[in-house]
Design a protein around this motif. Structure first.
Motif, PDB file in Angstrom:
ATOM      1  N   ARG A 299      13.023  82.489  20.581  1.00 41.08           N
ATOM      2  CA  ARG A 299      14.276  83.230  20.485  1.00 41.08           C
ATOM      3  C   ARG A 299      14.032  84.578  19.804  1.00 41.08           C
ATOM      4  O   ARG A 299      13.091  84.738  19.037  1.00 41.08           O
ATOM      5  CB  ARG A 299      15.298  82.435  19.672  1.00 41.08           C
ATOM      6  CG  ARG A 299      15.638  81.073  20.256  1.00 41.08           C
ATOM      7  CD  ARG A 299      16.565  80.282  19.333  1.00 41.08           C
ATOM      8  NE  ARG A 299      16.921  78.975  19.894  1.00 41.08           N
ATOM      9  CZ  ARG A 299      17.642  78.053  19.246  1.00 41.08           C
ATOM     10  NH1 ARG A 299      18.103  78.325  18.021  1.00 41.08           N
ATOM     11  NH2 ARG A 299      17.913  76.887  19.812  1.00 41.08           N
ATOM     12  N   GLY A 300      14.901  85.545  20.097  1.00 46.17           N
ATOM     13  CA  GLY A 300      14.821  86.848  19.445  1.00 46.17           C
ATOM     14  C   GLY A 300      13.795  87.788  20.046  1.00 46.17           C
ATOM     15  O   GLY A 300      13.272  88.671  19.363  1.00 46.17           O
ATOM     16  N   MET A 301      13.513  87.611  21.325  1.00 43.38           N
ATOM     17  CA  MET A 301      12.519  88.461  21.998  1.00 43.38           C
ATOM     18  C   MET A 301      12.885  89.946  21.899  1.00 43.38           C
ATOM     19  O   MET A 301      12.008  90.816  21.927  1.00 43.38           O
ATOM     20  CB  MET A 301      12.406  88.059  23.469  1.00 43.38           C
ATOM     21  CG  MET A 301      11.796  86.687  23.698  1.00 43.38           C
ATOM     22  SD  MET A 301       9.997  86.692  23.613  1.00 43.38           S
ATOM     23  CE  MET A 301       9.610  87.480  25.174  1.00 43.38           C
ATOM     24  N   GLU A 302      14.179  90.235  21.784  1.00 44.56           N
ATOM     25  CA  GLU A 302      14.623  91.630  21.716  1.00 44.56           C
ATOM     26  C   GLU A 302      14.168  92.307  20.416  1.00 44.56           C
ATOM     27  O   GLU A 302      14.217  93.540  20.302  1.00 44.56           O
ATOM     28  CB  GLU A 302      16.149  91.713  21.826  1.00 44.56           C
ATOM     29  CG  GLU A 302      16.920  91.137  20.650  1.00 44.56           C
ATOM     30  CD  GLU A 302      17.110  89.619  20.702  1.00 44.56           C
ATOM     31  OE1 GLU A 302      17.829  89.092  19.823  1.00 44.56           O
ATOM     32  OE2 GLU A 302      16.546  88.981  21.616  1.00 44.56           O
ATOM     33  N   ASN A 303      13.709  91.521  19.444  1.00 46.66           N
ATOM     34  CA  ASN A 303      13.287  92.087  18.155  1.00 46.66           C
ATOM     35  C   ASN A 303      11.800  92.444  18.093  1.00 46.66           C
ATOM     36  O   ASN A 303      11.331  92.954  17.074  1.00 46.66           O
ATOM     37  CB  ASN A 303      13.606  91.093  17.030  1.00 46.66           C
ATOM     38  CG  ASN A 303      15.094  90.876  16.849  1.00 46.66           C
ATOM     39  OD1 ASN A 303      15.883  91.818  16.941  1.00 46.66           O
ATOM     40  ND2 ASN A 303      15.499  89.641  16.607  1.00 46.66           N
TER      41      ASN A 303
ATOM     42  N   VAL B  15       9.855  82.807  12.411  1.00 43.16           N
ATOM     43  CA  VAL B  15      10.057  81.500  11.780  1.00 43.16           C
ATOM     44  C   VAL B  15       9.949  80.384  12.813  1.00 43.16           C
ATOM     45  O   VAL B  15      10.620  80.418  13.850  1.00 43.16           O
ATOM     46  CB  VAL B  15      11.442  81.436  11.101  1.00 43.16           C
ATOM     47  CG1 VAL B  15      11.651  80.067  10.451  1.00 43.16           C
ATOM     48  CG2 VAL B  15      11.581  82.554  10.068  1.00 43.16           C
ATOM     49  N   ASN B  16       9.110  79.403  12.514  1.00 44.07           N
ATOM     50  CA  ASN B  16       9.010  78.207  13.344  1.00 44.07           C
ATOM     51  C   ASN B  16       9.708  77.056  12.631  1.00 44.07           C
ATOM     52  O   ASN B  16       9.524  76.844  11.424  1.00 44.07           O
ATOM     53  CB  ASN B  16       7.549  77.848  13.587  1.00 44.07           C
ATOM     54  CG  ASN B  16       6.869  78.843  14.494  1.00 44.07           C
ATOM     55  OD1 ASN B  16       6.960  78.738  15.713  1.00 44.07           O
ATOM     56  ND2 ASN B  16       6.198  79.823  13.912  1.00 44.07           N
ATOM     57  N   SER B  17      10.520  76.316  13.365  1.00 44.50           N
ATOM     58  CA  SER B  17      11.225  75.180  12.781  1.00 44.50           C
ATOM     59  C   SER B  17      10.221  74.152  12.269  1.00 44.50           C
ATOM     60  O   SER B  17       9.050  74.137  12.667  1.00 44.50           O
ATOM     61  CB  SER B  17      12.158  74.543  13.809  1.00 44.50           C
ATOM     62  OG  SER B  17      11.440  74.158  14.972  1.00 44.50           O
ATOM     63  N   ARG B  18      10.681  73.313  11.391  1.00 43.16           N
ATOM     64  CA  ARG B  18       9.810  72.331  10.751  1.00 43.16           C
ATOM     65  C   ARG B  18       9.177  71.392  11.774  1.00 43.16           C
ATOM     66  O   ARG B  18       9.820  70.974  12.739  1.00 43.16           O
ATOM     67  CB  ARG B  18      10.621  71.524   9.721  1.00 43.16           C
ATOM     68  CG  ARG B  18       9.771  70.599   8.866  1.00 43.16           C
ATOM     69  CD  ARG B  18      10.633  69.884   7.840  1.00 43.16           C
ATOM     70  NE  ARG B  18       9.856  68.931   7.074  1.00 43.16           N
ATOM     71  CZ  ARG B  18      10.361  68.058   6.223  1.00 43.16           C
ATOM     72  NH1 ARG B  18      11.674  68.014   6.036  1.00 43.16           N
ATOM     73  NH2 ARG B  18       9.582  67.225   5.572  1.00 43.16           N
ATOM     74  N   TYR B  19       7.925  71.036  11.540  1.00 45.03           N
ATOM     75  CA  TYR B  19       7.202  70.132  12.427  1.00 45.03           C
ATOM     76  C   TYR B  19       7.581  68.679  12.115  1.00 45.03           C
ATOM     77  O   TYR B  19       6.824  67.954  11.466  1.00 45.03           O
ATOM     78  CB  TYR B  19       5.690  70.308  12.257  1.00 45.03           C
ATOM     79  CG  TYR B  19       5.126  71.639  12.716  1.00 45.03           C
ATOM     80  CD1 TYR B  19       5.894  72.550  13.428  1.00 45.03           C
ATOM     81  CD2 TYR B  19       3.806  71.976  12.441  1.00 45.03           C
ATOM     82  CE1 TYR B  19       5.376  73.757  13.848  1.00 45.03           C
ATOM     83  CE2 TYR B  19       3.265  73.186  12.858  1.00 45.03           C
ATOM     84  CZ  TYR B  19       4.053  74.074  13.557  1.00 45.03           C
ATOM     85  OH  TYR B  19       3.521  75.273  13.969  1.00 45.03           O
TER      86      TYR B  19
ATOM     87  N   GLY C 228       6.876  66.822  20.349  1.00 43.76           N
ATOM     88  CA  GLY C 228       7.995  67.445  19.664  1.00 43.76           C
ATOM     89  C   GLY C 228       8.370  68.811  20.206  1.00 43.76           C
ATOM     90  O   GLY C 228       7.649  69.406  21.007  1.00 43.76           O
ATOM     91  N   ARG C 229       9.517  69.288  19.731  1.00 48.33           N
ATOM     92  CA  ARG C 229      10.051  70.593  20.123  1.00 48.33           C
ATOM     93  C   ARG C 229      10.056  71.503  18.900  1.00 48.33           C
ATOM     94  O   ARG C 229      10.422  71.086  17.803  1.00 48.33           O
ATOM     95  CB  ARG C 229      11.470  70.416  20.659  1.00 48.33           C
ATOM     96  CG  ARG C 229      12.226  71.707  20.932  1.00 48.33           C
ATOM     97  CD  ARG C 229      13.685  71.399  21.192  1.00 48.33           C
ATOM     98  NE  ARG C 229      14.491  72.595  21.395  1.00 48.33           N
ATOM     99  CZ  ARG C 229      15.757  72.704  21.022  1.00 48.33           C
ATOM    100  NH1 ARG C 229      16.358  71.690  20.398  1.00 48.33           N
ATOM    101  NH2 ARG C 229      16.432  73.819  21.235  1.00 48.33           N
ATOM    102  N   ILE C 230       9.639  72.736  19.099  1.00 45.48           N
ATOM    103  CA  ILE C 230       9.620  73.722  18.019  1.00 45.48           C
ATOM    104  C   ILE C 230      10.401  74.945  18.466  1.00 45.48           C
ATOM    105  O   ILE C 230      10.218  75.432  19.584  1.00 45.48           O
ATOM    106  CB  ILE C 230       8.181  74.140  17.653  1.00 45.48           C
ATOM    107  CG1 ILE C 230       7.342  72.921  17.272  1.00 45.48           C
ATOM    108  CG2 ILE C 230       8.189  75.151  16.505  1.00 45.48           C
ATOM    109  CD1 ILE C 230       6.570  72.316  18.417  1.00 45.48           C
ATOM    110  N   ILE C 231      11.270  75.427  17.594  1.00 46.80           N
ATOM    111  CA  ILE C 231      12.016  76.659  17.870  1.00 46.80           C
ATOM    112  C   ILE C 231      11.345  77.798  17.101  1.00 46.80           C
ATOM    113  O   ILE C 231      11.251  77.754  15.874  1.00 46.80           O
ATOM    114  CB  ILE C 231      13.493  76.548  17.446  1.00 46.80           C
ATOM    115  CG1 ILE C 231      14.188  75.431  18.223  1.00 46.80           C
ATOM    116  CG2 ILE C 231      14.213  77.881  17.675  1.00 46.80           C
ATOM    117  CD1 ILE C 231      15.618  75.168  17.770  1.00 46.80           C
ATOM    118  N   MET C 232      10.872  78.791  17.821  1.00 48.95           N
ATOM    119  CA  MET C 232      10.294  79.981  17.208  1.00 48.95           C
ATOM    120  C   MET C 232      11.328  81.104  17.281  1.00 48.95           C
ATOM    121  O   MET C 232      11.776  81.467  18.361  1.00 48.95           O
ATOM    122  CB  MET C 232       9.010  80.412  17.930  1.00 48.95           C
ATOM    123  CG  MET C 232       8.399  81.699  17.386  1.00 48.95           C
ATOM    124  SD  MET C 232       7.110  82.380  18.476  1.00 48.95           S
ATOM    125  CE  MET C 232       5.832  81.155  18.266  1.00 48.95           C
ATOM    126  N   THR C 233      11.692  81.643  16.116  1.00 50.18           N
ATOM    127  CA  THR C 233      12.706  82.695  16.060  1.00 50.18           C
ATOM    128  C   THR C 233      12.101  83.990  15.534  1.00 50.18           C
ATOM    129  O   THR C 233      11.532  84.023  14.439  1.00 50.18           O
ATOM    130  CB  THR C 233      13.873  82.293  15.143  1.00 50.18           C
ATOM    131  OG1 THR C 233      14.377  81.006  15.540  1.00 50.18           O
ATOM    132  CG2 THR C 233      14.998  83.312  15.227  1.00 50.18           C
TER     133      THR C 233
END
Length: 268
Positions: free
Chosen positions: A77-81, A201-205, A218-223
Motif C-alpha cells: 500500500r502507499g505506492m504513490e509515496n 512498515v510491515n505488519s507483524r509476522y 501468512g499475509r503481510i501488509i507493507m505500507t
C-alpha cells in the motif's frame, strides 16, 4: 532403492504437515538454501556490472518466488509515496531474517536501492559476494572511523546518484507487538544528505513464532508512508525527527498488524 527413497520423502511429507516444529525447521532450511541459490546463481551476470544496484533485481525475483513456496503473500500500500526522482533514506521495521523478502519486494518497485549492513554478512559467501555485487554497503560497527566514512560516502551517493538507502532503524530483529526504540544512524545519514526519510512498515509476522517453533503461511501488509523532509534541519532536530518518524511507523504497525490478525483468525 527407489522404494526406499520414495518412503523417505513420504515420511518427510507427513512430518511437514503433522509437526509444526519440523515444518518450522524445514521452512527455514528452504528459505536459507533458496536465498543462497537465488543470490549465487546470478553472480556471473552481476560480474559484468559490479556494484550496480540493478543487479539486485535478479536475486530479488528469486526471493519473491521463495516467498510463494513458503506460503507468504505481501500486499503493498502507499505506492504513490515512492520517491521517484529523488534519493532518500528508506526506513523499515526489522522482524526477522525473512526481511530479505521485504527487500526483494522493495527492489521491484523502487530503483537505485542499496542496503547498509554489518560487515560480517560479507563473509557469508557466496551470498556476501552477491550482496556486494548489487551495491550493499558494509560497515564495521565496532570501528567508528570506518562507519563515519561509510556514512559520508552514503550521503554523497544519495545526493549525486539519487540513491535510496534501505536501513532498519531498530538496529536488531524484533517481532513484538510494537517497534523497538530507533537508533540514530539512519537519521544522521538523512540529515547529512538533506534527504527525505521514507518510512515503510510491515505488519507483524503472526505466522512466525520462534518460541513455539511455528512457521505457517501468512499475509503481510507493507505500507509506504509519505516522505518526511529533512532539508533545513540540523542535528539539533534529530530527537524530534526520530520521535516523529517512529510515532508514524508505530501507528501504522499497530493498525495493519491488527488487520492481519483479524484476517488470519477468520481463516482458521
Amino acid at each position: 532403492m527407489l522404494n526406499e527413497i520414495a518412503s523417505f520423502f513420504l515420511v518427510l511429507t507427513v512430518l511437514y504437515y503433522v509437526s509444526s516444529t519440523f515444518r518450522y525447521l524445514a521452512k527455514f532450511i528452504i528459505f536459507a538454501l533458496l536465498s543462497v541459490l537465488s543470490a549465487s546463481i546470478f553472480i556471473p551476470l552481476m560480474l559484468k556490472k559490479p556494484r550496480d544496484p540493478r543487479n539486485a533485481n535478479l536475486p530479488a525475483w528469486g526471493s519473491r518466488q521463495t516467498a510463494k513456496i513458503l506460503g507468504l503473500t505481501w500486499e503493498i500500500r502507499g505506492m504513490e509515496n515512492i520517491l521517484k526522482d529523488d534519493g532518500g533514506v528508506v526506513l523499515i521495521n526489522h522482524q526477522s531474517c525473512l526481511d530479505l523478502i521485504v527487500l526483494a519486494h522493495i527492489w521491484k518497485i523502487m530503483d537505485r536501492c542499496t542496503v547498509i549492513v554489518k560487515k560480517a554478512v560479507f563473509y557469508l559467501w557466496p551470498f556476501g559476494l552477491a550482496a556486494w555485487l548489487w551495491g550493499t554497503i558494509y560497515i564495521d560497527r565496532n570501528n567508528k572511523e570506518t562507519s563515519r566514512t561509510a556514512v559520508n560516502s552514503t550521503s554523497i551517493a544519495i545526493k549525486e546518484r539519487k540513491a535510496k538507502i534501505l536501513m532498519f532503524p531498530e538496529g536488531t530483529r524484533h517481532n513484538g507487538e510494537t517497534l523497538l526504540p530507533f537508533k540514530k544512524g539512519a537519521f544522521h545519514v538523512a540529515l547529512a544528505a538533506e534527504a527525505p526519510l521514507l518510512p515503510i512498515v510491515n505488519s507483524r509476522y503472526y505466522f512466525l513464532d520462534h518460541k513455539n517453533r511455528r512457521f505457517d503461511g501468512g499475509r503481510i501488509i507493507m505500507t509506504i508512508l509519505p516522505p518526511i523532509p529533512t532539508k533545513g534541519k540540523t542535528v539539533e532536530d534529530l530527537d524530534a525527527l526520530i520521535e516523529e518518524t517512529r510515532k508514524a511507523m508505530v501507528e501504522v504497525h499497530h493498525k495493519t498488524s491488527r488487520e492481519v490478525e483479524v484476517w488470519d483468525s477468520s481463516k482458521k
